[in-house]
Write an enzyme that holds these catalytic residues in place. Structure first.
Site, PDB file in Angstrom:
ATOM      1  N   GLY A   1      46.515  27.956  62.457  1.00 29.63           N
ATOM      2  CA  GLY A   1      45.672  27.690  63.616  1.00 29.63           C
ATOM      3  C   GLY A   1      46.470  27.364  64.859  1.00 29.63           C
ATOM      4  O   GLY A   1      46.186  27.866  65.956  1.00 29.63           O
TER       5      GLY A   1
ATOM      6  N   CYS B   1      49.863  27.804  54.591  1.00 34.51           N
ATOM      7  CA  CYS B   1      49.609  29.157  54.080  1.00 34.51           C
ATOM      8  C   CYS B   1      50.897  29.911  53.812  1.00 34.51           C
ATOM      9  O   CYS B   1      51.102  30.455  52.736  1.00 34.51           O
ATOM     10  CB  CYS B   1      48.733  29.938  55.067  1.00 34.51           C
ATOM     11  SG  CYS B   1      48.419  31.636  54.524  1.00 34.51           S
TER      12      CYS B   1
ATOM     13  N   CYS C   1      48.932  30.057  50.452  1.00 35.30           N
ATOM     14  CA  CYS C   1      48.412  31.352  50.019  1.00 35.30           C
ATOM     15  C   CYS C   1      49.464  32.434  49.849  1.00 35.30           C
ATOM     16  O   CYS C   1      49.342  33.248  48.934  1.00 35.30           O
ATOM     17  CB  CYS C   1      47.300  31.824  50.956  1.00 35.30           C
ATOM     18  SG  CYS C   1      47.376  31.231  52.632  1.00 35.30           S
TER      19      CYS C   1
ATOM     20  N   LYS D   1      51.589  31.622  46.681  1.00 35.61           N
ATOM     21  CA  LYS D   1      50.636  31.651  45.571  1.00 35.61           C
ATOM     22  C   LYS D   1      50.296  33.091  45.183  1.00 35.61           C
ATOM     23  O   LYS D   1      50.297  33.440  44.001  1.00 35.61           O
ATOM     24  CB  LYS D   1      49.362  30.907  45.946  1.00 35.61           C
ATOM     25  CG  LYS D   1      48.254  30.983  44.916  1.00 35.61           C
ATOM     26  CD  LYS D   1      46.934  30.528  45.505  1.00 35.61           C
ATOM     27  CE  LYS D   1      46.421  31.522  46.535  1.00 35.61           C
ATOM     28  NZ  LYS D   1      45.165  31.076  47.191  1.00 35.61           N
ATOM     29  N   LYS D   2      50.021  33.940  46.167  1.00 34.56           N
ATOM     30  CA  LYS D   2      49.656  35.326  45.857  1.00 34.56           C
ATOM     31  C   LYS D   2      50.840  36.068  45.237  1.00 34.56           C
ATOM     32  O   LYS D   2      50.658  36.893  44.320  1.00 34.56           O
ATOM     33  CB  LYS D   2      49.189  36.035  47.132  1.00 34.56           C
ATOM     34  CG  LYS D   2      48.587  37.435  46.906  1.00 34.56           C
ATOM     35  CD  LYS D   2      47.246  37.367  46.200  1.00 34.56           C
ATOM     36  CE  LYS D   2      46.634  38.752  45.963  1.00 34.56           C
ATOM     37  NZ  LYS D   2      46.173  39.409  47.191  1.00 34.56           N
TER      38      LYS D   2
ATOM     39  N   TYR E   1      39.400  25.696  43.321  1.00 35.05           N
ATOM     40  CA  TYR E   1      40.073  26.995  43.291  1.00 35.05           C
ATOM     41  C   TYR E   1      41.583  26.870  43.165  1.00 35.05           C
ATOM     42  O   TYR E   1      42.233  27.727  42.552  1.00 35.05           O
ATOM     43  CB  TYR E   1      39.675  27.837  44.510  1.00 35.05           C
ATOM     44  CG  TYR E   1      40.295  27.432  45.815  1.00 35.05           C
ATOM     45  CD1 TYR E   1      41.483  28.000  46.243  1.00 35.05           C
ATOM     46  CD2 TYR E   1      39.688  26.491  46.643  1.00 35.05           C
ATOM     47  CE1 TYR E   1      42.061  27.641  47.443  1.00 35.05           C
ATOM     48  CE2 TYR E   1      40.254  26.124  47.842  1.00 35.05           C
ATOM     49  CZ  TYR E   1      41.441  26.698  48.244  1.00 35.05           C
ATOM     50  OH  TYR E   1      42.016  26.326  49.437  1.00 35.05           O
ATOM     51  N   ILE E   2      42.185  25.793  43.684  1.00 32.79           N
ATOM     52  CA  ILE E   2      43.634  25.635  43.559  1.00 32.79           C
ATOM     53  C   ILE E   2      44.008  25.408  42.101  1.00 32.79           C
ATOM     54  O   ILE E   2      44.935  26.026  41.571  1.00 32.79           O
ATOM     55  CB  ILE E   2      44.124  24.481  44.451  1.00 32.79           C
ATOM     56  CG1 ILE E   2      43.917  24.827  45.932  1.00 32.79           C
ATOM     57  CG2 ILE E   2      45.605  24.195  44.190  1.00 32.79           C
ATOM     58  CD1 ILE E   2      44.255  23.704  46.888  1.00 32.79           C
TER      59      ILE E   2
ATOM     60  N   GLU F   1      43.469  28.679  40.133  1.00 35.91           N
ATOM     61  CA  GLU F   1      44.474  29.702  40.417  1.00 35.91           C
ATOM     62  C   GLU F   1      45.806  29.391  39.733  1.00 35.91           C
ATOM     63  O   GLU F   1      46.429  30.267  39.123  1.00 35.91           O
ATOM     64  CB  GLU F   1      44.657  29.848  41.920  1.00 35.91           C
ATOM     65  CG  GLU F   1      43.464  30.516  42.591  1.00 35.91           C
ATOM     66  CD  GLU F   1      43.552  30.553  44.103  1.00 35.91           C
ATOM     67  OE1 GLU F   1      42.898  31.406  44.717  1.00 35.91           O
ATOM     68  OE2 GLU F   1      44.283  29.715  44.691  1.00 35.91           O
TER      69      GLU F   1
ATOM     70  N   ARG G   1      32.923  23.941  41.444  1.00 36.28           N
ATOM     71  CA  ARG G   1      31.677  23.356  41.962  1.00 36.28           C
ATOM     72  C   ARG G   1      31.300  24.021  43.284  1.00 36.28           C
ATOM     73  O   ARG G   1      32.118  24.198  44.163  1.00 36.28           O
ATOM     74  CB  ARG G   1      31.858  21.848  42.171  1.00 36.28           C
ATOM     75  CG  ARG G   1      30.632  21.138  42.705  1.00 36.28           C
ATOM     76  CD  ARG G   1      30.845  19.630  42.646  1.00 36.28           C
ATOM     77  NE  ARG G   1      32.001  19.212  43.401  1.00 36.28           N
ATOM     78  CZ  ARG G   1      31.976  18.898  44.706  1.00 36.28           C
ATOM     79  NH1 ARG G   1      30.839  18.983  45.379  1.00 36.28           N
ATOM     80  NH2 ARG G   1      33.073  18.502  45.328  1.00 36.28           N
TER      81      ARG G   1
ATOM     82  N   HIS H   1      32.896  57.465  43.302  1.00 35.85           N
ATOM     83  CA  HIS H   1      32.967  57.524  41.841  1.00 35.85           C
ATOM     84  C   HIS H   1      34.269  58.171  41.385  1.00 35.85           C
ATOM     85  O   HIS H   1      34.719  59.151  41.991  1.00 35.85           O
ATOM     86  CB  HIS H   1      31.779  58.334  41.311  1.00 35.85           C
ATOM     87  CG  HIS H   1      31.719  58.398  39.827  1.00 35.85           C
ATOM     88  ND1 HIS H   1      31.316  57.345  39.046  1.00 35.85           N
ATOM     89  CD2 HIS H   1      32.045  59.411  38.966  1.00 35.85           C
ATOM     90  CE1 HIS H   1      31.375  57.693  37.775  1.00 35.85           C
ATOM     91  NE2 HIS H   1      31.813  58.950  37.701  1.00 35.85           N
TER      92      HIS H   1
ATOM     93  N   GLU I   1      31.319  50.924  43.082  1.00 39.00           N
ATOM     94  CA  GLU I   1      30.119  51.742  43.239  1.00 39.00           C
ATOM     95  C   GLU I   1      28.887  51.042  42.677  1.00 39.00           C
ATOM     96  O   GLU I   1      27.750  51.339  43.075  1.00 39.00           O
ATOM     97  CB  GLU I   1      30.299  53.108  42.582  1.00 39.00           C
ATOM     98  CG  GLU I   1      30.358  53.083  41.064  1.00 39.00           C
ATOM     99  CD  GLU I   1      30.553  54.480  40.475  1.00 39.00           C
ATOM    100  OE1 GLU I   1      29.606  55.283  40.556  1.00 39.00           O
ATOM    101  OE2 GLU I   1      31.660  54.745  39.959  1.00 39.00           O
TER     102      GLU I   1
END
Length: 455
Positions: free
Chosen positions: A18, A45, A50, A53-54, A182-183, A186, A209, A440, A445
């Site tokens: 930010g 991040c 992130c 982590k990714k 989520y942390i 993951e 939650r 497809h 799809e």
């Protein structure tokens, strides 16, 4: 002197997502900008969130890829994993990214100060590295959040937080992850994928939650199938050193031993010792800076963006808020961020993607809610033999036919939800989904071929 009376037009505390975006945009409008960062440019991040982590998520999925290859005719030799290589390569990448962030700021005309800065009034900050006092027409707080060790556990100092887990000297053989957000989810998936005996403990009755129940319950089932031990409705009474192990005494009276313990019970706004009281900046019970729709605090010259506020703790939100702040204050283009629809992903394995309210929350908002859902095995699993589930759910307001939520579990769910998020943000209806021609064969799809509601 900028504006005749101040050293700078804008002083930013914190060079994370930010703060960096706000500084670059404000400087582009001709503002003289100074940004202070006590750690590394890029913030949570890039440095400890992130991005690394990714990278670790990618690393954790190769074990599946090697095993799955056999079903497609590949004879892959026995693979082995070397933790120090991953750690070193991760460090190289985030150092490269930090350099890019620094160059982009400098090229935009922003002055970077490698120091902690504290507020000393409505228009002044102090650089602790040098003791210098800087005056600013506007101050932006962008200090983010830090891992929380709450609730306090006796012996909790033996555990690691998410900032530290990336760089442990050795890959643990047994890992306890405390938390259900989520942390925690993951990191449990990452280390299980790297071959670590992983236990995920959460005091609540289910993971994640606030997420849709089909996502939370589906992931729990998938994690159990992958060998992750889930201890729900369980607490850690205390942690103790037991030789080279950490002994965790649980609320049921049992004691378990682990090599490492990761405490991932949440994050708190990074406002301690920032000097907010000297300027009278208001915070809430969590310590988050209270701001209005334009990011302004109760002190007219002081703003805040990102995780230091009580908005969603997500990098894209911080970036969008930083941009909106600069556009509003320095670009004479009043801009507000809409927080009502936020597409997001959980990089578990299987992956989750979600936008809009959960089914439970949507039923309270839309009395005529219609639910479409499908569960199936991905096409790749037909030859690999892996029993990894895919689930897709579309929530529709029956009164208007508007799609109000989409929830996906499965491979590339994060990529899918980013694109679906465009349609949902634009106000797409179920009829719009239905008239979209399917691609497809793909998993996605299913999102445009669901015709029969389940509720």
């Amino acid at each position: 002197m900028a504006n005749g009376d101040f050293d700078v037009d804008l002083f930013i505390i914190g060079a994370g997502s930010g703060g960096v975006r706000a500084g670059r945009i404000a400087a582009g409008y001709g503002a003289r900008v100074m940004i202070a960062e006590e750690s590394r440019v890029g913030g949570t991040c890039v440095i400890r969130g992130c991005v690394p982590k990714k990278l670790y998520v990618y690393a954790s999925r190769f074990q599946d890829a090697f095993a799955d290859a056999a079903g497609f005719g590949w004879n892959v030799p026995q693979a082995s994993f070397h933790w120090p290589t991953l750690v070193a390569n991760k460090e190289t990448e985030i150092t490269r990214l930090e350099g890019i962030y620094r160059r982009n700021l400098v090229n935009a005309g922003v002055e970077i100060v490698d120091s902690r800065a504290v507020i000393e009034g409505a228009h002044a900050v102090r650089l602790l590295a040098t003791g210098e006092r800087i005056t600013a027409k506007v101050i932006l707080i962008a200090t983010g959040a830090r891992p929380s060790l709450e609730p306090v556990i006796p012996g909790g100092e033996l555990g690691l937080v998410s900032d530290q887990i990336f760089d442990v000297p050795e890959l643990p053989r047994r890992l306890l992850v405390i938390g259900g957000g989520y942390i925690a989810v993951e990191f449990a998936g990452i280390f299980a994928g790297l071959g670590v005996e992983t236990t995920l403990l959460h005091r609540g009755p289910r993971l994640l939650r606030g997420f849709d129940h089909d996502l939370a319950e589906g992931l729990a089932a998938a994690y159990r199938a992958r060998g992750i031990e889930l201890l729900l409705e369980t607490r850690v009474a205390r942690l103790e050193r037991a030789g080279s192990d950490i002994a965790a005494t649980l609320s049921d009276g049992t004691t378990r031993r682990f090599d490492q313990v990761l405490v991932a019970t949440g994050r708190r706004p990074n406002t301690a010792g920032l000097g907010l009281e000297s300027a009278g900046v208001a915070t809430n019970e969590k310590g988050a800076v209270i701001v209005d729709a334009e990011g302004r605090t109760n002190v007219p010259s002081i703003y805040a963006v990102g995780d230091v506020t009580d908005h969603a703790h997500l990098t894209p939100i911080a970036i969008r808020e930083g941009q909106a702040f600069a556009e509003t204050v320095f670009g004479n283009r009043p801009t507000r961020v809409d927080h009502s629809l936020i597409p997001t992903a959980v990089f578990s394995t299987p992956e989750l993607g979600t936008i809009g309210p959960s089914e439970e929350a949507a039923r309270a908002l839309y009395p005529a809610l219609v639910v479409y859902r499908t569960r199936f095995r991905g096409m790749k699993a037909t030859l690999s033999g892996r029993d990894e589930p895919v689930m897709m759910k579309i929530l529709v307001d029956g009164a208007t036919d508007k799609v109000v939520g989409v929830h996906i579990m499965g491979e590339a769910a994060g990529e899918m939800i980013q694109l679906v998020g465009i349609a949902v943000t634009m106000g797409a209806t179920k009829a719009d989904f239905d008239r979209t021609i399917a691609v497809h064969p793909t998993a996605a799809e299913e999102l445009v071929t669901l015709r029969t509601p389940v509720a």
